[in-house]
Motif scaffolding. Structure first.
Motif, short mmCIF file in Angstrom:
data_model
loop_
_atom_site.label_atom_id
_atom_site.label_comp_id
_atom_site.label_asym_id
_atom_site.label_seq_id
_atom_site.Cartn_x
_atom_site.Cartn_y
_atom_site.Cartn_z
N ARG A 51 70.37 51.51 -29.14
CA ARG A 51 69.76 51.32 -30.61
C ARG A 51 70.15 52.23 -31.72
N TRP A 72 63.14 50.70 -35.58
CA TRP A 72 62.83 49.39 -35.59
C TRP A 72 62.02 48.91 -36.98
N ASP A 107 67.28 46.57 -26.39
CA ASP A 107 67.67 46.91 -27.61
C ASP A 107 68.37 45.61 -28.22
N THR A 110 65.71 43.11 -29.07
CA THR A 110 64.64 43.54 -29.96
C THR A 110 65.59 43.35 -31.41
N ALA A 111 66.73 43.65 -31.57
CA ALA A 111 67.32 43.59 -32.81
C ALA A 111 67.47 42.22 -33.19
N ILE A 114 63.87 41.05 -34.20
CA ILE A 114 63.62 41.52 -35.65
C ILE A 114 64.34 40.44 -36.92
#
Length: 147
Positions: A51, A72, A107, A110-111, A114
């Motif tokens: 991350r 984030w 991660d 998650t990236a 987003i």
């Protein structure tokens, strides 16, 4: 696989989102982004495996402002603002994403989430925000192919 017709595809905000980077599409993608006045922002993930590395790399590649907090929430804030790089559309290329996806799949996911949320938010304003992921791994089946 031939490159899709980027000149007609990139302006379509309703189609923008996260996709596999088409094989051998770099030159056509660069030409289309340039002709449309969209910044083509490349993020080399070859040495990113967590991350912190991703947040630092994207902050540098997109020239985030000094207030960027390397977390984030700050990433989401910057992607939804982009006032320091105003444009009619954006093309982000995540090159060499395999190492990050393999080393830190949570991660990485998650990236991408987003980035998809940013694309969705920009779409509401009619602004295309594309993320093309250069990855060879088969484990990310939900990434769509451009057609």
């Amino acid at each position: 696989m031939n490159a899709p017709p980027f000149h007609t595809l990139l302006p379509r905000a309703e189609r923008a989102g996260i996709y596999h980077l088409p094989y051998a599409a770099d030159l056509a993608l660069e030409e289309a982004a340039e002709s449309l006045g969209y910044p083509l922002l490349r993020l080399d993930l070859a040495r990113v495996n967590d991350r912190e590395g991703f947040l630092a790399a994207i902050g540098k590649a997109l020239d985030f402002p000094d207030w960027y907090g390397h977390n984030w929430d700050a990433l989401a804030d910057c992607l939804n603002d982009m006032s320091w790089l105003e444009a009619d559309g954006y093309v982000l290329v995540l090159d060499h994403a395999d190492a990050f996806a393999a080393a830190s799949p949570t991660d990485f996911g998650t990236a991408l989430s987003i980035l998809q949320e940013a694309s969705d938010a920009w779409r509401e304003d009619g602004v295309p925000f594309w993320t093309l992921v250069g990855i060879t791994a088969d484990g990310i089946a939900w990434l769509r192919d451009l057609e």
